[in-house]
Write an enzyme that holds these catalytic residues in place. Structure first.
Site, PDB file in Angstrom:
ATOM      1  N   HIS A 153       0.826  -1.218   0.000  1.00 48.37           N
ATOM      2  CA  HIS A 153       0.000   0.000   0.000  1.00 48.37           C
ATOM      3  C   HIS A 153       0.857   1.264   0.000  1.00 48.37           C
ATOM      4  CE1 HIS A 153      -3.642   2.191   0.133  1.00 48.37           C
ATOM      5  NE2 HIS A 153      -4.373   1.264   0.712  1.00 48.37           N
ATOM      6  N   ASP A 391      -9.404 -10.565 -17.073  1.00 47.61           N
ATOM      7  CA  ASP A 391      -9.284 -11.686 -18.011  1.00 47.61           C
ATOM      8  C   ASP A 391      -7.842 -11.773 -18.515  1.00 47.61           C
ATOM      9  OD1 ASP A 391      -9.323 -13.472 -20.071  1.00 47.61           O
ATOM     10  OD2 ASP A 391     -10.867 -12.436 -21.253  1.00 47.61           O
TER      11      ASP A 391
END
Ligand code: COA
Length: 448
Positions: A153, A391
């Site tokens: 982060h 995908d």
């Protein structure tokens, strides 16, 4: 259930990349220093497994040419500041096998399998040694697989993490990078030279409230659990309508889904935790500042462009007032976040002698560290993050899960997966409060 044949390697950028220390903004170096996981599940690909892994690795390597800070390591510089040493050491890629089928998992629920398929970050290592991106692909016996992405982060916020994932997926499908990241973090380094002192006090950097008559140590030690709570679109609209009915917003438009649901979560937490009415409590909200800056940040700014805002109140106050009253408190704090405010936060942090005090180290055993669990809550919206549809060339994921976000009081608000307008609250609470929370959460909606 066993994970076996685990192997790990470093994947480096496929071409030489810029080397040197990349400056981080103050917003990168404060708040959360841990890695944030996301987890995707895929059905059996049409290609053989060795070729899937090869393609994932080679596309990752090409993508890292653009996203090269991810292949570097953090370094401590003076006064608790951090930079990224862009040394192309690489990102860690773990391959593993598990002796269960995907259908053995209720992927929606938080599963004991997750810690085995989400790579762990070894916090005993020095920060110079910890990879900023750790990935694990795990093949299930049915031929399906999971991909866990655990990303620092300090380097990215949610928007930037998902930007990276979608570009990597594109390259893996054999396409070109669509939008290279903007790596110049100086656009968020306000006040160079320093601006005159600001109109804001920045009390938000003070310690959060603690439970009356209890040590935060005892709260910190409580066992926590994660539940996924679904809200149908009807329940969402009921909450939103109730907020609007019970309190007219003075800011033009009606309350958003986030404002209504975060209000309901906050109230329910005070109820389930059986707070005294004079119990101070705070709700943490993560606000994306990209479009709040003047001018807005470059579209694909790669880094942390978020500030944490805190709404404070008393449990009695938020429970005895209507939902819309709580929503208006939330809106008031979110609306504070504009260009001036963000610059002022950055300026404030920049002027601090030691920045490390503004970081949550996880896991922490430090009793003195601020504790954002009971009596406090946090609701992070993932509603505008493109979390679905990664995908990599073998079809979209069959399920996406936010992985383990397991500190007391932390919650994420996500879209339901089937696009029917339902939303999901991924909620972490102490085990002893969860059942009461769930009961009150749904009962109070039924009673509207
Ligand atoms: N696509 C579709 N809808 C969008 C949108 C987008 N890119 N941006 C905003 N909207 C919609 C919202 O869903 C909301 O609609 P709703 O009332 O039907 O829910 C409306 O426009 C207003 O959105 P916003 O101004 O963002 O207010 P909010 O109350 O929904 O959310 C914040 C407030 C502070 C949570 C939000 O502004 C924010 O910063 N979100 C990002 C948080 C983040 O970065 N999370 C990841 C942390 S690592």
């Amino acid at each position: 259930m066993k994970v076996f044949n685990k192997t790990s390697c470093m994947v480096k950028p496929s071409e030489e990349t810029w080397s040197g220390n990349l400056t981080l903004s103050e917003l990168d170096q404060t708040s959360v220093l841990n890695h944030v996981p996301t987890l995707y599940f895929y059905k059996q690909p049409s290609e053989d497994w060795a070729s899937v892994v090869r393609t994932l690795k080679s596309s990752l390597s090409s993508t890292l040419v653009h996203f090269y800070p991810l292949a570097g390591r953090l370094v401590n510089i003076d006064r608790g500041r951090l930079e990224i040493n862009c040394n192309a050491i690489g990102v860690e890629f773990i391959e593993a096998y598990i002796d269960i089928k995907l259908s053995d998992l209720d992927t929606f629920l938080h599963s004991p399998v997750y810690p085995k398929i989400i790579p762990e970050i070894d916090h005993k290592l020095s920060i110079e040694e910890i990879p900023l991106l750790v990935l694990q692909v795990t093949r299930f016996v049915c031929g399906g697989f999971s991909l866990a992405v655990n990303i620092s982060h300090v380097v990215v916020d949610g928007q930037s993490a998902l930007h990276f994932i979608s570009e990597w997926a594109r390259v893996c499908r054999g396409e070109l990078i669509e939008s290279p990241p903007c790596l110049d973090r100086k656009v968020l380094r306000a006040g160079d030279p320093p601006r005159p002192s600001s109109m804001y006090e920045h009390e938000e950097f003070g310690p959060p409230p603690v439970l009356i008559n209890q040590s935060s140590k005892s709260e910190r030690e409580q066992e926590t659990m994660v539940s996924m709570l679904t809200l149908t679109s009807t329940q969402v609209e009921k909450l939103r309508n109730e907020a609007n009915r019970s309190h007219k917003s003075e800011m033009g438009h009606g309350f958003t889904r986030y404002e209504a649901i975060a209000s309901h979560i906050w109230r329910t937490s005070s109820k389930a935790r059986k707070h005294l009415s004079e119990q101070p409590t705070t709700l943490a909200i993560c606000v994306d500042v990209r479009n709040r800056m003047m001018p807005p940040l470059p579209q694909k700014y790669f880094g942390n462009a978020i500030v944490n805002m805190f709404v404070t109140g008393y449990s009695g106050e938020i429970l005895s007032n209507p939902l819309g009253y709580v929503a208006s408190k939330i809106r008031e704090v979110i609306n504070k976040v504009d260009d001036k405010y963000v610059n002022s936060v950055i300026e404030y942090l920049k002027n601090q002698e030691d920045l490390s005090q503004f970081r949550d180290l996880e896991p922490t055993n430090d009793d003195e560290a601020p504790f954002y669990g009971n009596p406090n809550m946090g609701v992070i919206s993932w509603l505008t993050l493109p979390i679905y549809g990664a995908d990599f060339g073998w079809g979209k994921e069959i399920h996406m899960n936010p992985g383990t976000h397991d500190s007391d009081g932390g919650s994420l608000l996500l879209h339901g997966q089937n696009g029917d307008g339902s939303l999901v609250v991924a909620l972490c609470l102490q085990v002893r409060h969860m059942e009461d929370f769930k009961k009150a959460f749904y009962q109070d909606i039924d009673m509207i």
